[in-house]
Write a protein that holds these residues in place. Structure first.
Motif, PDB file in Angstrom:
ATOM      1  N   ASP A 137      16.954 -59.863  56.008  1.00  0.00           N
ATOM      2  CA  ASP A 137      17.012 -61.634  55.574  1.00  0.00           C
ATOM      3  C   ASP A 137      16.229 -61.548  54.721  1.00  0.00           C
ATOM      4  O   ASP A 137      16.020 -62.493  53.367  1.00  0.00           O
ATOM      5  CB  ASP A 137      16.352 -62.400  56.904  1.00  0.00           C
ATOM      6  CG  ASP A 137      17.868 -62.245  57.535  1.00  0.00           C
ATOM      7  OD1 ASP A 137      19.119 -62.809  56.847  1.00  0.00           O
ATOM      8  OD2 ASP A 137      17.952 -62.822  58.733  1.00  0.00           O
ATOM      9  N   ARG A 157      12.314 -55.099  49.256  1.00  0.00           N
ATOM     10  CA  ARG A 157      13.227 -54.349  49.920  1.00  0.00           C
ATOM     11  C   ARG A 157      12.587 -52.416  49.979  1.00  0.00           C
ATOM     12  O   ARG A 157      12.838 -52.556  51.371  1.00  0.00           O
ATOM     13  CB  ARG A 157      14.696 -54.021  48.661  1.00  0.00           C
ATOM     14  CG  ARG A 157      15.189 -52.873  49.449  1.00  0.00           C
ATOM     15  CD  ARG A 157      16.212 -52.802  47.804  1.00  0.00           C
ATOM     16  NE  ARG A 157      17.606 -52.613  48.210  1.00  0.00           N
ATOM     17  CZ  ARG A 157      18.142 -51.830  47.166  1.00  0.00           C
ATOM     18  NH1 ARG A 157      18.532 -51.692  46.292  1.00  0.00           N
ATOM     19  NH2 ARG A 157      19.034 -50.985  47.613  1.00  0.00           N
ATOM     20  N   ARG A 202      17.587 -60.729  51.050  1.00  0.00           N
ATOM     21  CA  ARG A 202      18.231 -61.465  50.630  1.00  0.00           C
ATOM     22  C   ARG A 202      17.342 -63.015  49.944  1.00  0.00           C
ATOM     23  O   ARG A 202      17.539 -63.094  48.782  1.00  0.00           O
ATOM     24  CB  ARG A 202      18.804 -62.280  51.477  1.00  0.00           C
ATOM     25  CG  ARG A 202      19.695 -63.003  51.229  1.00  0.00           C
ATOM     26  CD  ARG A 202      21.456 -62.406  51.957  1.00  0.00           C
ATOM     27  NE  ARG A 202      21.288 -62.135  53.685  1.00  0.00           N
ATOM     28  CZ  ARG A 202      21.211 -63.147  54.069  1.00  0.00           C
ATOM     29  NH1 ARG A 202      21.273 -64.567  54.190  1.00  0.00           N
ATOM     30  NH2 ARG A 202      20.942 -63.122  55.896  1.00  0.00           N
ATOM     31  N   THR A 203      16.069 -63.151  51.147  1.00  0.00           N
ATOM     32  CA  THR A 203      15.488 -64.761  50.860  1.00  0.00           C
ATOM     33  C   THR A 203      14.696 -64.368  49.176  1.00  0.00           C
ATOM     34  O   THR A 203      14.638 -65.234  48.027  1.00  0.00           O
ATOM     35  CB  THR A 203      14.628 -65.380  51.540  1.00  0.00           C
ATOM     36  OG1 THR A 203      15.186 -65.220  52.448  1.00  0.00           O
ATOM     37  CG2 THR A 203      13.482 -66.318  51.345  1.00  0.00           C
ATOM     38  N   ARG A 227      25.089 -56.406  54.496  1.00  0.00           N
ATOM     39  CA  ARG A 227      24.692 -56.988  54.348  1.00  0.00           C
ATOM     40  C   ARG A 227      23.386 -57.259  53.612  1.00  0.00           C
ATOM     41  O   ARG A 227      22.000 -56.490  54.882  1.00  0.00           O
ATOM     42  CB  ARG A 227      24.883 -57.944  55.614  1.00  0.00           C
ATOM     43  CG  ARG A 227      24.685 -59.373  54.807  1.00  0.00           C
ATOM     44  CD  ARG A 227      25.100 -60.186  56.136  1.00  0.00           C
ATOM     45  NE  ARG A 227      23.708 -61.510  56.248  1.00  0.00           N
ATOM     46  CZ  ARG A 227      24.045 -62.330  56.865  1.00  0.00           C
ATOM     47  NH1 ARG A 227      24.774 -62.641  57.644  1.00  0.00           N
ATOM     48  NH2 ARG A 227      22.699 -63.611  56.959  1.00  0.00           N
ATOM     49  N   LEU A 228      22.660 -57.413  53.349  1.00  0.00           N
ATOM     50  CA  LEU A 228      21.042 -57.313  53.011  1.00  0.00           C
ATOM     51  C   LEU A 228      20.186 -58.457  54.237  1.00  0.00           C
ATOM     52  O   LEU A 228      20.855 -58.482  54.402  1.00  0.00           O
ATOM     53  CB  LEU A 228      20.377 -57.516  51.362  1.00  0.00           C
ATOM     54  CG  LEU A 228      20.969 -57.551  49.620  1.00  0.00           C
ATOM     55  CD1 LEU A 228      20.713 -58.602  49.129  1.00  0.00           C
ATOM     56  CD2 LEU A 228      20.285 -55.943  50.572  1.00  0.00           C
ATOM     57  N   ALA A 232      15.783 -62.623  46.719  1.00  0.00           N
ATOM     58  CA  ALA A 232      16.665 -62.141  45.756  1.00  0.00           C
ATOM     59  C   ALA A 232      17.243 -63.656  45.264  1.00  0.00           C
ATOM     60  O   ALA A 232      17.744 -63.632  44.197  1.00  0.00           O
ATOM     61  CB  ALA A 232      17.751 -61.211  45.996  1.00  0.00           C
ATOM     62  N   VAL A 233      17.608 -64.680  46.003  1.00  0.00           N
ATOM     63  CA  VAL A 233      17.786 -65.796  46.057  1.00  0.00           C
ATOM     64  C   VAL A 233      16.991 -66.676  45.109  1.00  0.00           C
ATOM     65  O   VAL A 233      17.342 -66.885  44.311  1.00  0.00           O
ATOM     66  CB  VAL A 233      18.461 -66.671  47.019  1.00  0.00           C
ATOM     67  CG1 VAL A 233      18.272 -67.879  47.022  1.00  0.00           C
ATOM     68  CG2 VAL A 233      19.510 -65.913  47.643  1.00  0.00           C
TER      69      VAL A 233
END
Length: 121
Positions: A30, A89, A33-34, A27-28, A36-37
């Motif tokens: 946090d 990243r 992922r934030t 999983r990416l 990316a969203v």
């Protein structure tokens, strides 16, 4: 023992409908992922704005010019969002995910060095 449709073949345990499988990738983190969203939302809004700008242009509406200008600004923001994902990243990898090990191309020294070479004698 449970019986299946074919009664002469006993089954040891019932088959469940849900089978848990291990994830293919981790999983990416946090923060990544934030980012990316956020980038996906900005890109989606940019595409909607571009479509509205095209339709307003085709319909010869006065609203076409402001929409084209805002689409250009949104394209800049979408580019920033994608770069934000990339930078976040890389920062995450540098701070938390680096494992120091020699690369596969690194070779071991074939012969031991003489101790006199290191001291400069």
């Amino acid at each position: 023992m449970l019986m299946e449709k074919n009664r002469d073949i006993p089954q040891e345990r019932p088959q469940s409908l849900w089978t848990e499988e291990p994830a293919r990738r981790l999983r990416l983190p946090d923060p990544v992922r934030t980012a990316a969203v956020r980038a996906v939302i900005i890109i989606a809004l940019t595409l909607v704005q571009a479509m509205v700008a095209v339709l307003c242009t085709l319909g010869e509406s006065w609203f076409a010019f402001p929409m084209v200008l805002s689409s250009i600004a949104s394209t800049v923001a979408a580019t920033w969002g994608v770069l934000d994902v990339w930078v976040t990243r890389q920062v995450w990898r540098q701070r938390n995910g680096v494992i120091s090990m020699p690369s596969s191309s690194a070779r071991t020294i074939r012969r031991p060095r003489r101790p006199g070479r290191l001291s400069g004698v």
